[in-house]
Design an enzyme around this catalytic site. Structure first.
Site, PDB file in Angstrom:
ATOM      1  CD  GLU A 177      -2.798   1.337   2.430  1.00 50.95           C
ATOM      2  OE1 GLU A 177      -2.642   0.547   3.384  1.00 50.95           O
ATOM      3  OE2 GLU A 177      -3.673   2.198   2.399  1.00 50.95           O
ATOM      4  CE  LYS A 219      -5.996  -0.214   1.592  1.00 50.67           C
ATOM      5  NZ  LYS A 219      -6.657  -0.845   2.738  1.00 50.67           N
TER       6      LYS A 219
HETATM    7  P1  13P Z   1      -9.213   4.296   3.976  1.00 49.82           P
HETATM    8  O1  13P Z   1     -10.085   3.521   3.022  1.00 49.82           O
HETATM    9  O2  13P Z   1      -9.968   4.916   5.097  1.00 49.82           O
HETATM   10  O3  13P Z   1      -8.293   5.240   3.258  1.00 49.82           O
HETATM   11  O4  13P Z   1      -8.268   3.251   4.682  1.00 49.82           O
HETATM   12  C1  13P Z   1      -7.657   2.269   3.928  1.00 49.82           C
HETATM   13  C2  13P Z   1      -6.489   1.770   4.675  1.00 49.82           C
HETATM   14  O5  13P Z   1      -6.408   0.608   4.969  1.00 49.82           O
HETATM   15  C3  13P Z   1      -5.436   2.715   5.065  1.00 49.82           C
HETATM   16  O6  13P Z   1      -4.302   2.006   5.460  1.00 49.82           O
END
Ligand code: 13P
Length: 341
Positions: A177, A219
């Protein structure tokens, strides 16, 4: 590394019509969210809240996986079942956040660096034992005056790649991510540039660490206007910019891209995902969701820490899941929002 196990898990996580719930807020983050809607944050209220979400009937239809925070992994539902077991009973795969959150980047304190590599192998072995089959690590890139810097992009991309390699070594699917934040008044073009740079660099480092692309998920943020920007790009522009950016940076062997919501409103997050899936056919990867706020805001606000509100909160949660389930195939429409509760 068992490549087949990793591939099977990654594919299951992006199976049609379903997506991922990120319920892995650290104690600090969930306390901030609770605070905003007047809920006291204790170990017990956090347990009750997550039990409320996970015991919602029928969620297995729209959820393939849930990302947990360490505390939740060890908690039980009121009927005695461990919370990860509640998910397994719905046919949902439990995952776990394994980064140790961010610190200011040394010598560039407006930027962030994600920690957590020390002792990661041992923690992963324990999580695997507890039934987790996938993991998440979040890196944060901020757009601002003279930032992001190359130092920040490189340091975070390298940590993401090492994290992913550790996970695959333990047969756990890494969700990589790299989040370019929506905060600021920057244009969508600036977001595109920063996202493209971060993704190129991340995949370069993943390659260098021998990470198997077919056994991981990405992600990312969507390519979107800064929250305070004067011109806000419309739904189709966000969808087009995002997909074009991903096409230029993400290898076709990656089975799926599961977006974060990043501070978009609940319906924006759904409409953007829907537009990507309806405007493009034949993309090499599945486009899905891994939202925290965009799935949790309505149920958290309704629940407000009161047992009497559980049913209504669960209805609101189920509704958001159903809307995003539809967005997976591009079959969502605004009118469907009226079906709520
Ligand atoms: P949000 O969808 O609230 O951005 O969170 C996703 C997430 O896992 C952040 O690490």
């Amino acid at each position: 590394m068992n490549v087949q196990t990793l591939r099977d898990t990654a594919r299951e996580l992006v199976s049609p019509g379903r997506g991922i719930l990120a319920a892995d807020e650290s104690t600090g983050t969930i306390s901030k969210r609770f605070d905003a809607v007047g809920i006291e944050s204790t170990e017990e209220t956090r347990r009750q809240y997550r039990e409320m979400l996970f015991t919602t009937e029928g969620i297995g239809e729209y959820l393939s996986g849930v990302i947990l925070y360490d505390e939740t992994l060890w908690q039980n539902a009121s009927d005695g079942r461990p919370l990860p077991q509640v998910l397994l009973d719905h046919g949902i795969i439990p995952g776990i956040k394994v980064d140790k959150s961010t610190v200011g980047l040394p010598l560039s304190p407006e930027e962030k660096f994600t920690q957590g590599l020390d002792g990661l192998g041992e923690r992963l072995a324990e999580y695997r034992e507890m039934g987790a089959r996938f993991t998440k690590w979040r890196a944060v890139i901020t757009i601002g005056d003279g930032i992001p810097t190359k130092g920040c992009v490189e340091a975070n991309a390298r940590a993401l790649a090492l994290y992913a390699a550790f996970c695959q070594d333990h047969d756990l699917v890494p969700i990589v991510e790299p989040e370019v934040l929506i905060d600021g008044d920057h244009s969508i073009e600036r977001c595109y540039e920063a996202t493209e740079w971060m993704l190129h660099t991340t995949f370069q480092h993943l390659y260098e660490q021998n990470v198997e692309f077919s056994g991981m998920l990405l992600k990312p943020n969507m390519v979107i206007s800064g929250k305070e920007a004067e011109r806000q790009a419309g739904v189709e522009e966000v969808a087009r910019s995002t997909v074009e950016c991903l096409r230029r940076t993400v290898p076709a062997a990656v089975p799926g891209i599961v977006f974060l919501s990043g501070g978009q409103t609940t319906t924006q997050a759904t409409a953007h995902l829907n537009a990507m899936n309806s405007m493009y056919e034949g993309l090499p990867w599945e486009l899905s969701f891994s939202y925290a706020r965009a799935l949790q805001e309505p149920p958290m606000e309704i629940w407000a820490g009161e047992a009497g509100n559980v049913e209504e909160a669960q209805r609101a949660f189920y509704h958001r899941l159903k809307m995003n389930g539809a967005a997976r195939s591009g079959s969502y429409s605004e009118e469907m929002e009226d079906e709520a509760a």
